[in-house]
Write a protein that holds these residues in place. Structure first.
Motif, short mmCIF file in Angstrom:
data_model
loop_
_atom_site.label_atom_id
_atom_site.label_comp_id
_atom_site.label_asym_id
_atom_site.label_seq_id
_atom_site.Cartn_x
_atom_site.Cartn_y
_atom_site.Cartn_z
N VAL A 77 0.85 -1.19 0.00
CA VAL A 77 0.00 0.00 0.00
C VAL A 77 0.88 1.24 0.00
O VAL A 77 1.96 1.25 0.59
CB VAL A 77 -0.97 0.03 1.21
CG1 VAL A 77 -1.93 -1.16 1.16
CG2 VAL A 77 -0.23 0.04 2.52
N TYR A 83 -4.97 3.13 4.47
CA TYR A 83 -5.33 1.72 4.58
C TYR A 83 -5.97 1.43 5.93
O TYR A 83 -7.03 0.80 6.00
CB TYR A 83 -4.08 0.88 4.36
CG TYR A 83 -4.22 -0.59 4.64
CD1 TYR A 83 -4.79 -1.45 3.69
CD2 TYR A 83 -3.77 -1.14 5.83
CE1 TYR A 83 -4.90 -2.81 3.94
CE2 TYR A 83 -3.89 -2.50 6.08
CZ TYR A 83 -4.45 -3.33 5.13
OH TYR A 83 -4.57 -4.68 5.39
N VAL A 120 -2.73 0.31 -4.16
CA VAL A 120 -2.56 -1.00 -3.55
C VAL A 120 -2.18 -2.00 -4.64
O VAL A 120 -2.60 -1.87 -5.79
CB VAL A 120 -3.84 -1.45 -2.81
CG1 VAL A 120 -5.01 -1.60 -3.77
CG2 VAL A 120 -3.62 -2.73 -2.04
#
Length: 137
Positions: A77, A83, A120
């Motif tokens: 990420v 996240y 991602v």
């Protein structure tokens, strides 16, 4: 598949410390959140995770594998704070697309991904059980 949980260790949430499995190995390259035309339909991390997971499932299907065959996932990420802030929505997307099972998982923050708009990238290793692999032959 056998979950590896050493005695006395606290049970991790949402992943396993390790997994043992036998069968045909399937390796899925890092999937990002673009669609089948190579276009990002969203810039938010949850939307990109959702699409990346769909992409993982599509590649698994090419091998005759299912999400339940996943034994290991690595998530890269670009913003760990985003996240974590989206963890509930990401968890819901995961359960919807992959299901509720336990794989060995790692998440790592990286400064950037090869595709500049990607937030991602998800790599997967799956094991199709021997009985399923033999039936497909």
């Amino acid at each position: 598949m056998r979950i590896l949980q050493p005695p006395g260790w606290p049970r991790p949430r949402g992943y396993a410390n390790g997994v043992a499995a036998r069968g045909e190995l399937v390796f899925v390259a890092g999937m990002i959140g673009w669609d089948t035309d190579g276009i990002f339909q969203t810039t938010d991390i949850t939307g990109q995770v959702r699409q990346a997971l769909r992409n993982v499932v599509a590649v698994l299907a090419e091998a005759g594998a299912e999400p339940a065959h996943i034994v290991r996932m690595t998530w890269y990420v670009t913003d760990v704070d985003a996240y974590l802030q989206a963890s509930q929505e990401i968890g819901a997307a995961f359960r919807e697309i992959i299901g509720s099972f336990t794989a060995a998982m790692t998440a790592v923050e990286v400064s950037r991904l090869v595709e500049p708009d990607a937030k991602v990238e998800i790599e997967v290793t799956a094991v199709i059980p021997e009985s399923v692999s033999e039936a497909q032959s």
